[in-house]
Design a protein around this motif. Structure first.
Motif, PDB file in Angstrom:
ATOM      1  N   ASN A  93       1.328  -1.168  -0.216  1.00 45.07           N
ATOM      2  CA  ASN A  93      -0.190   0.477   0.181  1.00 45.07           C
ATOM      3  C   ASN A  93       0.783   1.298  -0.116  1.00 45.07           C
ATOM      4  O   ASN A  93       1.054   1.802  -0.810  1.00 45.07           O
ATOM      5  N   ARG A  94       1.835   1.111   0.716  1.00 44.68           N
ATOM      6  CA  ARG A  94       2.516   2.498   1.015  1.00 44.68           C
ATOM      7  C   ARG A  94       3.924   2.368  -0.537  1.00 44.68           C
ATOM      8  O   ARG A  94       4.176   3.587  -0.679  1.00 44.68           O
ATOM      9  N   ILE A  95       4.698   1.456  -0.471  1.00 42.67           N
ATOM     10  CA  ILE A  95       5.609   1.275  -1.460  1.00 42.67           C
ATOM     11  C   ILE A  95       5.107   1.322  -3.227  1.00 42.67           C
ATOM     12  O   ILE A  95       5.650   1.401  -3.899  1.00 42.67           O
ATOM     13  N   GLY A  96       3.770   1.375  -3.175  1.00 42.15           N
ATOM     14  CA  GLY A  96       3.333   2.081  -4.545  1.00 42.15           C
ATOM     15  C   GLY A  96       2.074   0.762  -5.189  1.00 42.15           C
ATOM     16  O   GLY A  96       1.195   1.003  -6.507  1.00 42.15           O
ATOM     17  N   LEU A  97       1.514  -0.439  -4.975  1.00 46.37           N
ATOM     18  CA  LEU A  97       0.609  -0.793  -5.415  1.00 46.37           C
ATOM     19  C   LEU A  97      -0.841  -1.437  -4.328  1.00 46.37           C
ATOM     20  O   LEU A  97      -1.211  -2.411  -3.509  1.00 46.37           O
ATOM     21  N   PRO A  98      -1.399  -0.476  -4.334  1.00 43.07           N
ATOM     22  CA  PRO A  98      -2.732  -0.067  -3.082  1.00 43.07           C
ATOM     23  C   PRO A  98      -3.758  -1.913  -3.142  1.00 43.07           C
ATOM     24  O   PRO A  98      -4.054  -1.423  -4.520  1.00 43.07           O
ATOM     25  N   THR A  99      -3.748  -2.017  -2.705  1.00 45.97           N
ATOM     26  CA  THR A  99      -4.705  -3.162  -2.428  1.00 45.97           C
ATOM     27  C   THR A  99      -5.987  -2.227  -2.819  1.00 45.97           C
ATOM     28  O   THR A  99      -6.349  -1.485  -1.348  1.00 45.97           O
ATOM     29  N   ARG A 100      -6.931  -3.474  -3.422  1.00 43.33           N
ATOM     30  CA  ARG A 100      -8.655  -2.534  -3.363  1.00 43.33           C
ATOM     31  C   ARG A 100      -9.575  -3.922  -2.845  1.00 43.33           C
ATOM     32  O   ARG A 100      -9.313  -4.816  -3.558  1.00 43.33           O
ATOM     33  N   ILE A 101     -10.998  -3.740  -2.237  1.00 42.46           N
ATOM     34  CA  ILE A 101     -11.496  -4.405  -2.891  1.00 42.46           C
ATOM     35  C   ILE A 101     -12.920  -4.290  -2.948  1.00 42.46           C
ATOM     36  O   ILE A 101     -13.598  -2.850  -2.487  1.00 42.46           O
ATOM     37  N   ARG A 102     -13.915  -5.427  -3.693  1.00 42.58           N
ATOM     38  CA  ARG A 102     -15.034  -4.850  -3.966  1.00 42.58           C
ATOM     39  C   ARG A 102     -16.285  -5.689  -3.539  1.00 42.58           C
ATOM     40  O   ARG A 102     -15.826  -6.927  -4.019  1.00 42.58           O
ATOM     41  N   GLU A 103     -16.842  -5.509  -3.428  1.00 45.38           N
ATOM     42  CA  GLU A 103     -18.237  -6.444  -2.741  1.00 45.38           C
ATOM     43  C   GLU A 103     -19.288  -5.585  -2.592  1.00 45.38           C
ATOM     44  O   GLU A 103     -19.875  -5.120  -2.001  1.00 45.38           O
ATOM     45  N   GLY A 104     -20.455  -6.291  -3.660  1.00 47.44           N
ATOM     46  CA  GLY A 104     -21.579  -5.665  -4.075  1.00 47.44           C
ATOM     47  C   GLY A 104     -21.024  -4.483  -4.604  1.00 47.44           C
ATOM     48  O   GLY A 104     -20.767  -4.116  -5.107  1.00 47.44           O
ATOM     49  N   GLU A 105     -21.906  -2.879  -3.858  1.00 49.19           N
ATOM     50  CA  GLU A 105     -21.690  -2.197  -4.591  1.00 49.19           C
ATOM     51  C   GLU A 105     -20.437  -1.015  -4.429  1.00 49.19           C
ATOM     52  O   GLU A 105     -20.890  -0.493  -4.369  1.00 49.19           O
ATOM     53  N   ILE A 106     -19.683  -2.276  -2.971  1.00 47.16           N
ATOM     54  CA  ILE A 106     -19.011  -1.123  -2.329  1.00 47.16           C
ATOM     55  C   ILE A 106     -17.790  -1.638  -2.781  1.00 47.16           C
ATOM     56  O   ILE A 106     -17.108  -2.942  -3.036  1.00 47.16           O
ATOM     57  N   ASP A 107     -16.535  -0.750  -2.874  1.00 43.97           N
ATOM     58  CA  ASP A 107     -15.819  -0.952  -3.710  1.00 43.97           C
ATOM     59  C   ASP A 107     -14.809   0.167  -3.045  1.00 43.97           C
ATOM     60  O   ASP A 107     -15.140   1.481  -3.377  1.00 43.97           O
ATOM     61  N   ARG A 108     -13.484  -0.106  -2.082  1.00 41.90           N
ATOM     62  CA  ARG A 108     -12.759   0.621  -1.254  1.00 41.90           C
ATOM     63  C   ARG A 108     -11.361  -0.334  -1.456  1.00 41.90           C
ATOM     64  O   ARG A 108     -11.012  -0.673  -1.618  1.00 41.90           O
ATOM     65  N   GLU A 109     -10.108   0.569  -0.768  1.00 42.39           N
ATOM     66  CA  GLU A 109      -9.408   0.828  -0.560  1.00 42.39           C
ATOM     67  C   GLU A 109      -9.262   0.211   1.086  1.00 42.39           C
ATOM     68  O   GLU A 109      -9.245   0.087   1.540  1.00 42.39           O
ATOM     69  N   LEU A 110      -8.436  -1.152   1.115  1.00 45.13           N
ATOM     70  CA  LEU A 110      -7.830  -2.394   2.015  1.00 45.13           C
ATOM     71  C   LEU A 110      -7.027  -1.223   2.585  1.00 45.13           C
ATOM     72  O   LEU A 110      -5.315  -0.829   2.372  1.00 45.13           O
ATOM     73  N   SER A 111      -7.087  -0.924   3.842  1.00 45.14           N
ATOM     74  CA  SER A 111      -6.134  -0.489   5.052  1.00 45.14           C
ATOM     75  C   SER A 111      -5.830  -1.589   5.846  1.00 45.14           C
ATOM     76  O   SER A 111      -6.387  -2.504   6.044  1.00 45.14           O
ATOM     77  N   PHE A 112      -4.194  -2.136   5.892  1.00 47.62           N
ATOM     78  CA  PHE A 112      -3.623  -2.398   6.738  1.00 47.62           C
ATOM     79  C   PHE A 112      -3.351  -2.395   8.644  1.00 47.62           C
ATOM     80  O   PHE A 112      -1.906  -3.391   9.145  1.00 47.62           O
TER      81      PHE A 112
END
Lengths: 413, 413
Positions: free
Chosen positions: B393-412
């Motif tokens: 996430n920090r060095i260039g390849l952020p992860t996102r998640i889509r579930e149903g209508e919701i699409d958001r960045e994942l924070s760890f």
């Protein structure tokens, strides 16, 4: 009366020429076949014996020859006593073989224009680039040189001349249409040497329109034609030798050549061309090997000769001629239909080679009989078409004509 | 705490790895780049200096190395003091580089399975063919070896592990979808070495379905997916390393890999394959030259590295995971979107190389910090995913998640 034939080349067309010469050796005399690879000539000789094709008792012999070597070719003509040379070798050989004919007085016959191996798709005027420069030499030496005596060029030139002499007062256009509706059953193959085949299509397309040269890209101009036997077929404007000679000699304002291509052929060709795999310029592999891509493509494609046994279907090649006769507009289609399987059964080659090779033998027979032995250089449309087409009716390539609703065989007797 | 990196390879991915290591050299220490061609390593070093990518003062050096030579590689590891080797050279090198790591105790990281140059599309179980045979050796020597730490395999394995740990009670299927919706503006090009690229697709396609291996032909099974940012895209069932490890390690009954291909790519590939031009078996030209057709195709295609400056558009790669959570069916898509132009601006490579190279550096940073320094061999899904994905996430390849209508960045964090 000239006799004894030297055939230069040992590919599919040479195979047809050898068989047809053998079937007419009562007129043509001894037959000699020469190419760089002696084994290929020997295989043709063996196939002639196997089919018992020799009509009369006579010789048929194989020779190793590099026909780029004028002295060697001259010596072979002298040694064999050949008075007629049929050049169906590579298109790069024409000028050297002609030189050997000039040196010996033998008649020269070919089926395609001379090409410089270093140039792709030379710009017109094609015959004037090489052949016609030597008209004077031939006339002075009294040497008969018949240019382009295959099917196209060749029979289609005779068709145009026949139309010019007998069917029209003035011709507006000659559209030569060449359709191979046959199938070889392979994923992809060319009907003759892939190197020569692709060279025809990688440059510009030249046609003669409204009395001047017009240029297009390959596959840019396509048209669907509805033809006898083979039906509706798409063909594309293509550059071809006879566009030049017919436009100049018969003074026709529009001469176009249309070659039939299926979508699959065009797709494969387009992919290979765009990737640079049809280039004759060497590339270097990562390992440092210098390779000409086109030669690798040739190596992976089926040997055109290997297609013949499985080839089925027909070719249809002819001239659609439009013009005026007795004040009325007229349109005729003069054509031949050939069959791949029948060709293979008769001479061991497929129909494309058959249509290219048989007319060259007819030309040789007319030189032997004296009817076409002019003692100078000529394209086919400068020669009387009736004896040529009459002979071809008899030896395997009958001519038909379609006009309006009527479609019939032409008789020349 | 391990430090000092030796990068094996000097292609597009190595370029990304070198830049990312430089950006994090406060953690990673000295950087050494080795490949057969010293000039390519030197070019990478120069580009790192040019971008002023080194975060802290430190060394970055180029070395000539044949990494098939275990002794030479061992000597280079010892001479440079590298404790972490990132192998992003040819897939043929894995086993020899691993041997050098075992000899020196250095940690080993790669991004793709080992391949035997003489075999095309080996049959599964892929990791068990080479890598997993050496699990015991690594454990005995206490050597950390992280397999497949690129994007796919790599991040997609961490996504599957995250889904397994946090989103599902049981997983029915993992569909890994890899779409490159970017454009390089050329008629045709591969995004990495054409030889390796085509080798992936010329054999059978293996997938893990209903708990067993299933086989298809390439491009036989295609499906349109509707994905974030890149929209509707067609992708085809393809064999891929992580199908094997995920099915075995996470015990998922269905693991499939889908690679996006445009119709144009498939057409070019199909023509080349059917003509025999993708063969690694030598053919002989008419002139007698022995040539491997695939190497000629490689020679005429654009150098993948040359595409980067003009590359535009985005990649979307992720895991569509289906299963059950709290008795209810659930489906999530965990993914990353990367941008070709941004990748080029940051590290001088296009997005495909970027997504493959950055995760390997994240893995190296986790080995350096000790979090992933297990002292044995592991695939990415055997390691805790949160620190890896948090770092990415920090060095260039952020992860996102889509579930149903919701699409958001994942924070760890």
């Amino acid at each position: 009366m000239k006799k004894n034939i030297l055939i230069i080349g040992a590919g599919g067309v040479a195979q047809v020429v050898a068989h047809k010469c053998a079937q007419n050796n009562d007129v043509l005399g001894d037959i000699h076949i020469a190419s760089r690879t002696l084994a290929k000539c020997e295989a043709i000789v063996a196939s002639v014996h196997e089919k018992k094709a020799l009509k009369a008792d006579g010789r048929i012999e194989a020779h190793a020859l590099d026909a780029m070597d004028v002295e060697a070719t001259t010596a072979l003509i002298e040694r064999t006593g050949a008075r007629i040379v049929i050049n169906v070798g590579s298109a790069f050989l024409n000028m050297s073989v002609l030189s050997a004919c000039l040196a010996t007085g033998a008649a020269y016959i070919d089926t395609a224009i001379h090409e410089d191996p270093r140039k792709i798709c030379e710009t017109p005027p094609w015959y004037a680039n090489y052949e016609w420069k030597r008209r004077g030499e031939c006339e002075q030496a009294g040497v008969t040189a018949i240019l382009g005596a295959g099917f196209d060029p060749g029979m289609v030139n005779a068709y145009a001349k026949l139309a010019h002499d007998e069917y029209f007062d003035s011709i507006e256009s000659v559209d030569i249409i060449d359709i191979n509706a046959g199938s070889h059953g392979r994923y992809f193959a060319t009907n003759f040497d892939p190197e020569i085949n692709f060279r025809e299509f990688t440059g510009q397309v030249w046609s003669w329109q409204d009395g001047k040269w017009a240029s297009n890209r390959m596959f840019e101009v396509g048209r669907e034609w509805d033809l006898p036997v083979v039906g509706k077929q798409k063909a594309y404007l293509t550059g071809h030798d006879e566009v030049h000679s017919l436009s100049q000699i018969l003074k026709v304002p529009n001469v176009r050549f249309w070659m039939g291509f299926g979508d699959h052929y065009i797709n494969v060709f387009t992919v290979l061309k765009n990737l640079g795999l049809l280039s004759e310029q060497p590339v270097k592999t990562a390992e440092g090997l210098e390779v000409v891509p086109l030669k690798v493509v040739k190596a992976v494609l089926p040997d055109p000769g290997s297609l013949a046994p499985d080839y089925t279907g027909k070719t249809c090649i002819g001239d659609l001629v439009r013009g005026v006769k007795d004040g009325k507009e007229r349109e005729v289609f003069i054509y031949n239909v050939a069959d791949h399987k029948e060709a293979f059964q008769e001479v061991g080659s497929q129909g494309i080679s058959y249509t290219a090779g048989v007319p060259a033998v007819a030309a040789a027979m007319l030189v032997a009989s004296g009817e076409w032995d002019l003692g100078k250089m000529a394209n086919v449309e400068e020669l009387p078409p009736r004896p040529f087409l009459a002979l071809l009716n008899r030896i395997g390539l009958p001519t038909r004509i379609r006009e309006g609703e009527i479609d019939r065989e032409l008789s020349f007797s």
